[in-house]
Design an enzyme around this catalytic site. Structure first.
Site, PDB file in Angstrom:
ATOM      1  N   CYS A 102      35.834  36.995  53.002  1.00 22.85           N
ATOM      2  CA  CYS A 102      35.553  35.577  52.730  1.00 22.85           C
ATOM      3  C   CYS A 102      35.116  35.390  51.278  1.00 22.85           C
ATOM      4  O   CYS A 102      35.533  34.430  50.627  1.00 22.85           O
ATOM      5  CB  CYS A 102      34.486  35.053  53.684  1.00 22.85           C
ATOM      6  SG  CYS A 102      32.927  35.957  53.661  1.00 22.85           S
ATOM      7  N   HIS A 111      27.826  31.355  51.951  1.00 16.83           N
ATOM      8  CA  HIS A 111      27.526  32.119  50.748  1.00 16.83           C
ATOM      9  C   HIS A 111      27.587  31.165  49.552  1.00 16.83           C
ATOM     10  O   HIS A 111      28.213  30.107  49.627  1.00 16.83           O
ATOM     11  CB  HIS A 111      28.565  33.220  50.511  1.00 16.83           C
ATOM     12  CG  HIS A 111      28.728  34.186  51.632  1.00 16.83           C
ATOM     13  ND1 HIS A 111      27.692  34.942  52.129  1.00 16.83           N
ATOM     14  CD2 HIS A 111      29.833  34.538  52.358  1.00 16.83           C
ATOM     15  CE1 HIS A 111      28.149  35.723  53.099  1.00 16.83           C
ATOM     16  NE2 HIS A 111      29.440  35.505  53.253  1.00 16.83           N
TER      17      HIS A 111
END
Lengths: 337, 337
Positions: free
Chosen positions: A140, A220
């Site tokens: 990711c 994130h």
């Protein structure tokens, strides 16, 4: 109509299954689980044929009232391609199975690049996986970096990238993960392993990464410092990122000043699981100072790689020769901006 | 023996009071509070003369059974220097008072540099405040940056500094602050205001900062990327930082892999309030790659500026002409490593 199976119907697997099933050139013919948990029950309710990864656990699934279609070995026999979303430690053993069965396979970023010797991003190297047996959709974080860095590299060239990645401690459902109240350098060594991973899809890039873990579950966050070849105005960067699909330029001043607010934005999109497949970039953060580009972006760790998995299927199975056409198909089916 | 008063006995003020009181060339003759809370009660219990900032609240203090010695106006009349630890918005008005009374004053990093036109760090510019009327001890973050960057600059020269600062959402007692579950670019613009603040004490430094806030209360964390003039081995950097007082080189592998573990280390030092006045640097993070130095450090936001306040008093009051001698005195009295 190509047949896809999902080995490992967890956080990524269940999302890839649903994304595959709404394309018009592929369908899911089976998903697998190791445990008879709520995800297994809901997979069956959704109409997926459920296969079990550990044959000895058949009775456990029966006891839980979950109908199973067979074992993973049975499942892969029928498939044109397996999307392997199992935890990182079982991938290598699975590869032997796939080889024996002669089925193509797509791995996730939890596996090492060396397992397949080939990594995948829809924008940067779609062609390299075309017709191949095995590939790996990068993590990711690497997917998020590639999404924004590739169009910037195309626009003005990139000399050197420095990125500090502030990662979420765990996914929203991972109640046993931390930290609860700490900032954790992870790894404490600099540079981190994230930089080299970018090079597996954005060839020749010069990147140094530093990574931390913090007490949050939602996304994130990346702070990027990019030395560019050709000086450009920040407006050109904004325009370039706005044009690129799967990237969103959003305004902190519109009530989108944090990862939590990005996730609230995703809820308003009305998608299944409130996923945010796109990489949101804070417009205010985009700046060019002395030939260096700065920006900050976020990554929805549970979902950003899902459209790349769909494109990877098209690349391996030679369903579409042009990466932009595959991207457009995937985007249209999934409602991606 | 010089007379010091602390205007604002809060997070920083109470620590500065205790640090001043254990030096042998200065003593606290008064502290002030706006509210009759537990800190006010404990200040009196500790033996500090308590003055009130808002005269109209005298009855509130009396009702709470707290003995007061007078008002802030009374307090500053007796002082050689005021350490102003009031919130950022009242500092400018206080300066008029101090000027009228002819008392010297030390401000904190919450105030703008322009208020005093002079900022202070014990290592980088002690001499510039010597004998002056007013100075400002830079913020906990800028103090932390200066502590490690100054000796590195002395060792090998610094061309350019890039720093990403991951800040705690609130102090441990600030129950009304956030975020609870988000990463917040703060400010969302890049570069942040932290970079220019460094230049007020480390003159001529070329620094770009990016700042975020995350859900933790314990410490700030800095990831530093420093282009250096003269190539050095990482061992020289480690040796330099180890020699420097108020900086600690600690090992993640010793169970010190996060800010929470640094705070646990501070507890073992047995200090009042478990303070960590030193700036801890993760040894594993120190690395030199292609003429660029990388390292990660943390900042105990409640306490790192305390020894600098003591040194600033010596500088303003001409108690000690040599910064290293003042640093050594302060360190010895406070048990700083």
């Amino acid at each position: 109509m190509k047949s896809v199976v999902i080995n490992g119907y967890g956080t990524i697997g269940k999302r890839v299954a649903d994304a595959v099933n709404i394309q018009n050139d592929m369908k899911v013919i089976g998903v697998s689980k190791t445990k008879p948990d709520f995800e297994a029950k809901m997979a069956v309710k959704k109409g997926y044929d459920l296969y079990i990864a550990i044959p000895e656990r058949e009775q456990l699934f029966k006891d839980a009232g979950i109908e199973i279609a067979g074992t993973v070995d049975d499942m892969i026999k029928e498939a044109d391609v397996v999307v392997d979303c199992t935890p990182g430690n079982v991938g290598p053993a699975n590869l032997e199975k796939y080889k024996k069965e002669g089925v193509k396979a797509i791995y996730q970023g939890g596996e090492k690049h060396d397992l397949t010797g080939l990594s995948f991003n829809s924008f940067s190297n779609y062609d390299d996986s075309f017709g191949r047996e095995y590939t790996r959709v990068v993590s990711c974080n690497t997917t998020g970096l590639t999404r924004t860095l590739k169009p910037i590299d195309d626009l003005c060239g990139i000399k050197k990238i420095r990125a500090v990645m502030v990662r979420r401690g765990g996914d929203p459902n991972q109640v046993n993960k931390g930290p609860i109240n700490a900032i954790v350098p992870n790894p404490p060594t600099v540079p981190s392993h994230h930089g080299p991973d970018l090079k597996t899809v954005l060839y020749g890039s010069d990147i140094t990464t530093v990574a931390l873990i913090v007490p949050t579950t939602l996304m994130h966050q990346h702070s990027l410092m990019v030395e560019i070849e050709r000086s450009v105005e920040k407006e050109e960067i904004i325009e370039t990122l706005e044009k690129r699909s799967r990237v969103l330029v959003l305004d902190a001043k519109d009530g989108l000043g944090s990862t939590a607010e990005f996730m609230e934005y995703a809820k308003e999109l009305g998608r299944s699981r409130n996923d945010l497949f796109e990489i949101p970039v804070w417009r205010e953060s985009i700046n060019v100072v002395d030939g260096e580009l700065f920006y900050m972006q976020a990554v929805h760790q549970e979902s950003d790689v899902v459209p790349e998995n769909v494109d990877a299927i098209r690349s391996l199975l030679e369903l579409e020769g042009d990466n932009e056409k595959s991207i457009a198909k995937t985007n249209k089916a999934m409602g991606i901006l």
